[in-house]
Design a protein around this motif. Sequence first.
Motif, mmCIF file in Angstrom:
data_model
loop_
_atom_site.group_PDB
_atom_site.id
_atom_site.type_symbol
_atom_site.label_atom_id
_atom_site.label_comp_id
_atom_site.label_asym_id
_atom_site.label_seq_id
_atom_site.Cartn_x
_atom_site.Cartn_y
_atom_site.Cartn_z
ATOM 1 N N VAL A 97 0.874 -1.180 0.000
ATOM 2 C CA VAL A 97 0.000 0.000 0.000
ATOM 3 C C VAL A 97 0.905 1.222 0.000
ATOM 4 C CG1 VAL A 97 -1.915 -1.131 1.211
ATOM 5 C CG2 VAL A 97 -0.151 0.049 2.550
ATOM 6 N N LYS A 98 0.366 2.372 -0.332
ATOM 7 C CA LYS A 98 1.172 3.584 -0.286
ATOM 8 C C LYS A 98 1.452 3.913 1.171
ATOM 9 C CE LYS A 98 0.095 5.494 -4.752
ATOM 10 N NZ LYS A 98 -0.664 6.452 -5.567
ATOM 11 N N SER A 99 2.661 4.398 1.417
ATOM 12 C CA SER A 99 3.054 4.745 2.780
ATOM 13 C C SER A 99 2.076 5.769 3.346
ATOM 14 C CB SER A 99 4.469 5.307 2.757
ATOM 15 O OG SER A 99 4.847 5.665 4.059
ATOM 16 N N GLY A 100 1.655 5.542 4.586
ATOM 17 C CA GLY A 100 0.684 6.439 5.208
ATOM 18 C C GLY A 100 -0.714 5.838 5.176
ATOM 19 N N GLU A 101 -0.897 4.842 4.315
ATOM 20 C CA GLU A 101 -2.186 4.156 4.292
ATOM 21 C C GLU A 101 -2.131 2.934 5.191
ATOM 22 O OE1 GLU A 101 -3.260 3.620 0.175
ATOM 23 O OE2 GLU A 101 -3.480 5.792 -0.093
ATOM 24 N N ASN A 102 -3.294 2.459 5.570
ATOM 25 C CA ASN A 102 -3.403 1.341 6.491
ATOM 26 C C ASN A 102 -2.807 0.065 5.892
ATOM 27 O OD1 ASN A 102 -4.129 -0.048 8.714
ATOM 28 N ND2 ASN A 102 -6.340 0.105 8.393
ATOM 29 N N THR A 103 -1.790 -0.511 6.586
ATOM 30 C CA THR A 103 -1.187 -1.741 6.067
ATOM 31 C C THR A 103 -2.014 -2.972 6.443
ATOM 32 O OG1 THR A 103 0.199 -1.885 8.034
ATOM 33 C CG2 THR A 103 1.198 -0.890 6.083
ATOM 34 N N ASP A 104 -2.841 -2.812 7.489
ATOM 35 C CA ASP A 104 -3.715 -3.906 7.905
ATOM 36 C C ASP A 104 -5.034 -3.707 7.150
ATOM 37 O OD1 ASP A 104 -4.895 -5.991 9.196
ATOM 38 O OD2 ASP A 104 -5.223 -4.910 11.069
ATOM 39 N N LYS A 110 -7.527 -0.290 -1.135
ATOM 40 C CA LYS A 110 -6.828 -0.505 -2.393
ATOM 41 C C LYS A 110 -5.472 -1.120 -2.080
ATOM 42 C CE LYS A 110 -5.802 2.579 -6.282
ATOM 43 N NZ LYS A 110 -5.822 4.004 -6.669
ATOM 44 N N VAL A 111 -5.105 -2.142 -2.815
ATOM 45 C CA VAL A 111 -3.801 -2.769 -2.605
ATOM 46 C C VAL A 111 -3.139 -2.968 -3.969
ATOM 47 C CG1 VAL A 111 -4.820 -5.088 -2.434
ATOM 48 C CG2 VAL A 111 -2.577 -4.699 -1.470
ATOM 49 N N PHE A 112 -1.825 -2.787 -4.001
ATOM 50 C CA PHE A 112 -1.083 -2.897 -5.249
ATOM 51 C C PHE A 112 -0.219 -4.149 -5.240
ATOM 52 C CE2 PHE A 112 -1.536 1.663 -4.407
ATOM 53 C CZ PHE A 112 -2.059 2.128 -5.601
ATOM 54 N N ILE A 113 -0.021 -4.728 -6.413
ATOM 55 C CA ILE A 113 0.932 -5.830 -6.566
ATOM 56 C C ILE A 113 2.133 -5.307 -7.348
ATOM 57 C CG2 ILE A 113 1.339 -8.154 -7.513
ATOM 58 C CD1 ILE A 113 -0.806 -8.196 -5.335
ATOM 59 N N ILE A 114 3.315 -5.404 -6.742
ATOM 60 C CA ILE A 114 4.553 -4.992 -7.416
ATOM 61 C C ILE A 114 5.612 -6.085 -7.240
ATOM 62 C CG2 ILE A 114 4.129 -2.499 -7.172
ATOM 63 C CD1 ILE A 114 6.217 -2.531 -4.843
ATOM 64 N N VAL A 139 -3.678 -3.160 -9.664
ATOM 65 C CA VAL A 139 -4.500 -2.557 -8.616
ATOM 66 C C VAL A 139 -5.633 -3.504 -8.246
ATOM 67 C CG1 VAL A 139 -5.856 -0.543 -7.954
ATOM 68 C CG2 VAL A 139 -4.043 -0.324 -9.670
ATOM 69 N N LEU A 140 -5.703 -3.844 -6.977
ATOM 70 C CA LEU A 140 -6.777 -4.724 -6.493
ATOM 71 C C LEU A 140 -7.516 -4.035 -5.367
ATOM 72 C CD1 LEU A 140 -4.730 -8.034 -6.070
ATOM 73 C CD2 LEU A 140 -6.159 -7.419 -8.001
ATOM 74 N N LYS A 141 -8.714 -4.509 -5.134
ATOM 75 C CA LYS A 141 -9.469 -4.023 -3.987
ATOM 76 C C LYS A 141 -9.634 -5.175 -3.029
ATOM 77 C CE LYS A 141 -13.935 -2.681 -3.932
ATOM 78 N NZ LYS A 141 -15.070 -1.836 -4.369
ATOM 79 N N TRP A 142 -9.314 -4.949 -1.779
ATOM 80 C CA TRP A 142 -9.435 -5.984 -0.762
ATOM 81 C C TRP A 142 -10.886 -6.112 -0.340
ATOM 82 C CZ3 TRP A 142 -6.199 -9.568 0.885
ATOM 83 C CH2 TRP A 142 -6.458 -10.222 2.080
ATOM 84 N N THR A 143 -11.422 -7.305 -0.456
ATOM 85 C CA THR A 143 -12.793 -7.515 0.012
ATOM 86 C C THR A 143 -12.797 -8.732 0.912
ATOM 87 O OG1 THR A 143 -13.369 -8.867 -1.889
ATOM 88 C CG2 THR A 143 -13.848 -6.531 -2.067
ATOM 89 N N LYS A 144 -13.292 -8.548 2.118
ATOM 90 C CA LYS A 144 -13.312 -9.668 3.063
ATOM 91 C C LYS A 144 -14.692 -10.238 3.171
ATOM 92 C CE LYS A 144 -9.331 -9.448 5.963
ATOM 93 N NZ LYS A 144 -8.734 -9.114 7.228
#
Length: 144
Positions: A97-104, A110-114, A139-144
Amino acid sequence: MFLDDYLSNLPRKSLVLAESALPFLFSNQNVEILSKGTKMRNATGTTDDSIEYDGKQYHNMIELWETLTEEEAPSCVNEKCQSSPYEENDVVGAHVVKSGENTDLSDGDKVFIIPLCRKCNHHKNNKLIVLKRDTPAVVLKWTK
Ligand SMILES: [Zn+2]
């Protein structure tokens, strides 16, 4: 004359839809270019995920990255990488995730794959990741 056989062998859309009810869904099928110098952090709790794209199940996120970006995975894109040149080339598709955004990650995040090497991708590695080049990210979206 073999039309019935042909039709019965077509991919069935209902199967694809049923299988796509997985923890991950694409927010879109786009690839976003993250600029050189962008600060990222590893997202937590993403081990053992999988995603279906275009009728195929991906457990290996670097394979997904290569499919969507149409690029061959480069070496680790982290400028702060401390790995040996050999280790640096052994990349995986890392969830960041971009720094400053929630890692949990929470629902809708929004989560990125690199492409990162295994050391930089380690789930206990909360160090800052700085992109050493412009990097296409899935770019993915986390859905639980
Ligand atoms: Zn690395």
